[in-house]
Design an enzyme around this catalytic site. Structure first.
Site, PDB file in Angstrom:
ATOM      1  N   HIS A   1      40.689  37.191  29.624  1.00 17.82           N
ATOM      2  CA  HIS A   1      40.136  37.109  30.977  1.00 17.82           C
ATOM      3  C   HIS A   1      39.287  38.317  31.361  1.00 17.82           C
ATOM      4  O   HIS A   1      38.670  38.321  32.411  1.00 17.82           O
ATOM      5  CB  HIS A   1      41.262  36.961  32.013  1.00 17.82           C
ATOM      6  CG  HIS A   1      42.038  38.225  32.218  1.00 17.82           C
ATOM      7  ND1 HIS A   1      43.021  38.628  31.354  1.00 17.82           N
ATOM      8  CD2 HIS A   1      41.936  39.188  33.157  1.00 17.82           C
ATOM      9  CE1 HIS A   1      43.511  39.789  31.765  1.00 17.82           C
ATOM     10  NE2 HIS A   1      42.862  40.157  32.857  1.00 17.82           N
TER      11      HIS A   1
HETATM   12  C1  UD1 Z   1      42.643  40.782  38.015  1.00 16.12           C
HETATM   13  C2  UD1 Z   1      42.683  42.291  37.708  1.00 16.12           C
HETATM   14  C3  UD1 Z   1      42.970  42.512  36.229  1.00 16.12           C
HETATM   15  C4  UD1 Z   1      44.217  41.754  35.807  1.00 16.12           C
HETATM   16  C5  UD1 Z   1      44.044  40.292  36.167  1.00 16.12           C
HETATM   17  C6  UD1 Z   1      45.237  39.477  35.786  1.00 16.12           C
HETATM   18  C7  UD1 Z   1      41.200  43.683  39.075  1.00 16.12           C
HETATM   19  C8  UD1 Z   1      39.950  44.484  39.059  1.00 16.12           C
HETATM   20  N1  UD1 Z   1      41.413  42.922  37.988  1.00 16.12           N
HETATM   21  O1  UD1 Z   1      41.540  40.239  37.315  1.00 16.12           O
HETATM   22  O2  UD1 Z   1      43.185  43.893  36.017  1.00 16.12           O
HETATM   23  O3  UD1 Z   1      44.386  41.923  34.416  1.00 16.12           O
HETATM   24  O4  UD1 Z   1      43.850  40.192  37.581  1.00 16.12           O
HETATM   25  O5  UD1 Z   1      44.986  38.118  35.985  1.00 16.12           O
HETATM   26  O6  UD1 Z   1      41.955  43.767  40.016  1.00 16.12           O
HETATM   27  N2  UD1 Z   1      40.863  33.155  40.634  1.00 16.12           N
HETATM   28  C9  UD1 Z   1      41.383  31.919  40.923  1.00 16.12           C
HETATM   29  N3  UD1 Z   1      42.648  31.864  41.445  1.00 16.12           N
HETATM   30  C10 UD1 Z   1      43.387  32.970  41.677  1.00 16.12           C
HETATM   31  C11 UD1 Z   1      42.834  34.223  41.374  1.00 16.12           C
HETATM   32  C12 UD1 Z   1      41.585  34.304  40.846  1.00 16.12           C
HETATM   33  O7  UD1 Z   1      40.752  30.900  40.726  1.00 16.12           O
HETATM   34  O8  UD1 Z   1      44.533  32.846  42.151  1.00 16.12           O
HETATM   35  C13 UD1 Z   1      39.507  33.237  40.018  1.00 16.12           C
HETATM   36  C14 UD1 Z   1      38.390  33.349  41.007  1.00 16.12           C
HETATM   37  O9  UD1 Z   1      37.282  32.665  40.491  1.00 16.12           O
HETATM   38  C15 UD1 Z   1      38.084  34.837  41.003  1.00 16.12           C
HETATM   39  C16 UD1 Z   1      38.363  35.208  39.558  1.00 16.12           C
HETATM   40  O10 UD1 Z   1      39.460  34.370  39.169  1.00 16.12           O
HETATM   41  O11 UD1 Z   1      36.808  35.133  41.420  1.00 16.12           O
HETATM   42  C17 UD1 Z   1      38.712  36.635  39.345  1.00 16.12           C
HETATM   43  O12 UD1 Z   1      39.843  37.022  40.123  1.00 16.12           O
HETATM   44  P1  UD1 Z   1      40.087  38.569  40.487  1.00 16.12           P
HETATM   45  O13 UD1 Z   1      41.378  38.735  41.213  1.00 16.12           O
HETATM   46  O14 UD1 Z   1      38.885  39.139  41.117  1.00 16.12           O
HETATM   47  O15 UD1 Z   1      40.189  39.277  39.078  1.00 16.12           O
HETATM   48  P2  UD1 Z   1      40.943  38.832  37.748  1.00 16.12           P
HETATM   49  O16 UD1 Z   1      39.937  38.485  36.716  1.00 16.12           O
HETATM   50  O17 UD1 Z   1      42.030  37.858  38.010  1.00 16.12           O
END
Ligand code: UD1
Length: 389
Positions: A205
């Site tokens: 991811h």
């Molecule tokens: C975040 C953390 C990362 C961790 C990861 C675990 C930061 C900078 N990154 O990354 O360190 O390893 O979580 O998963 O804080 N989304 C959904 N549903 C959710 C959450 C996210 O669909 O419940 C999707 C959305 O499109 C979103 C993308 O995932 O834009 C990224 O989510 P985000 O929380 O920004 O970062 P992660 O890649 O999950």
């Protein structure tokens, strides 16, 4: 009584913070838990609260996704309001996600001491958002809880005072140890028609791997090749699924499934022949389980996992990943020593230190001022003492 405010926000926070929250509750300490809502899908959040038997959060900021600045800023605004209303004596944050830094920054500016669970890890790669979050959070914290010796060394090297650093072990491994029996009893591999020890498990991811189509294509090429010899199961993070659709990545025989809950994933990981991942926590969980891990990155902030022999850094090209996976698969048995203090007692050690700090005379846990360093600077620049006050 002094109030402890625990912060969780994204998937890996829940396993790291649960042992601390549950131990504090067992001792009757007064606490509230704030969920920032960084992760919000039930498969990324609610399912973990249930599995870990974490009490429902007292506050849910519901911030959701956004750019780094947008997400961090919205968490800060919401969390500041909670701090002003509840006046905690200590804010406890875990790991390295945006919620960790956002809440540490709010607390520090309000002069509320911060405790950081999983402190000191460094990849020395500032292109990772997590590295920025780790460094800044550590320099805002008053109590720094490290999981491995490299964490303590890194903090000392950055000038953090030794009496603020506490090597306590790994609270994520506390969660693993409390749940592994149930996870295995559920036999999650059966749902996917897999046989124990005869499949590989993938997670992927990181923006550096999935946002760049050239890198993602290299990794995909390796996964497809490996899946010709070993069935591969890939529970896919929403970010990764989105990128696969955008870039048009087809993983062929690799089985792509929705994100899994904690127990299901833990059971599958424990019986995997190999795990291929770019996650930080999974490098540690495979180490605790003695399962070979192939890390799809150029560096790791968790060097102990490589030192004990379960983890290898594979890089991000098709060639290097296939080679690393072959090496891992040819290892008959992973012989490894469990890292020091990964014994299921980290949560208890953390709460011992927190309780002692809160009970100490005076109302305040000292703010992170490196007095030795100030003294050294003052000595080095006589006459400039006023500037340092
Ligand atoms: C975040 C953390 C990362 C961790 C990861 C675990 C930061 C900078 N990154 O990354 O360190 O390893 O979580 O998963 O804080 N989304 C959904 N549903 C959710 C959450 C996210 O669909 O419940 C999707 C959305 O499109 C979103 C993308 O995932 O834009 C990224 O989510 P985000 O929380 O920004 O970062 P992660 O890649 O999950």
């Amino acid at each position: 009584m002094k109030l402890i405010c625990n912060v969780v926000g994204a998937r890996p926070n829940f396993m790291k913070m649960a042992p601390v929250v549950l131990e504090a509750r067992r001792r009757g300490l007064i606490q509230v838990t704030v969920h920032t809502g960084q992760h919000y899908d039930s498969q990324m959040s609610a399912i973990f609260f249930d599995a870990l038997r974490l009490p429902k959060p007292d506050f849910d900021l519901g911030v959701g996704s956004g750019s780094h600045a947008d997400q961090t800023a919205r968490i800060m605004v919401g969390f500041e309001r909670i701090c002003l209303d509840t006046k905690p004596a200590l804010v406890v944050v875990g790991g390295d996600v945006n919620s960790t830094l956002a809440c540490a920054l709010v607390a520090a500016k309000l002069t509320i001491p911060v405790a950081h669970v999983e402190s000191g890890l460094r990849s020395f790669d500032r292109s990772m958002p997590e590295e920025i979050n780790r460094i800044l959070t550590d320099h805002l914290a008053s109590l720094l809880f490290t999981t491995e010796p490299s964490g303590t060394q890194n903090l000392l090297g950055e000038g953090i005072a030794a009496d603020q650093i506490h090597f306590v072990g790994n609270s994520m491994i506390d969660s693993l140890r409390s749940h592994i029996d149930q996870a295995l009893a559920d036999k999650p591999w059966e749902r996917f028609d897999l046989e124990p020890g005869r499949y590989g498990l993938i997670t992927l991811h990181r923006p550096a791997n999935v946002d760049d189509s050239a890198v993602f294509s290299e990794i995909a090429g390796a996964l497809i090749q490996i899946s010709r010899d070993l069935p591969l199961l890939f529970p896919t993070h929403p970010r990764t699924l989105e990128r696969m659709e955008q870039i048009g990545i087809d993983l062929g025989t690799v089985r792509v499934v929705e994100p899994l809950g904690y127990l299901e994933f833990l059971g599958l990981m424990a019986k995997a022949r190999v795990v291929l991942t770019d996650s930080g926590g999974i490098q540690e969980e495979t180490t605790a389980l003695g399962v070979p891990c192939v890390t799809l990155r150029l560096n790791t902030e968790r060097p102990i996992t490589v030192q004990v022999g379960t983890n290898r850094l594979a890089g991000i090209t098709t060639f290097s990943i296939v080679n690393a996976a072959r090496e891992a698969l040819s290892q008959a048995n992973v012989s490894h020593t469990l890292p020091a203090l990964w014994d299921g007692e980290a949560g208890r050690r953390i709460v011992n230190i927190i309780e002692k700090a809160l009970n100490e005379k005076g109302t305040h846990i000292s703010q992170p001022t490196n007095r030795d360093e100030v003294g050294r600077l003052q000595g080095a620049f006589p006459g400039e003492e006023d500037c340092l006050e």
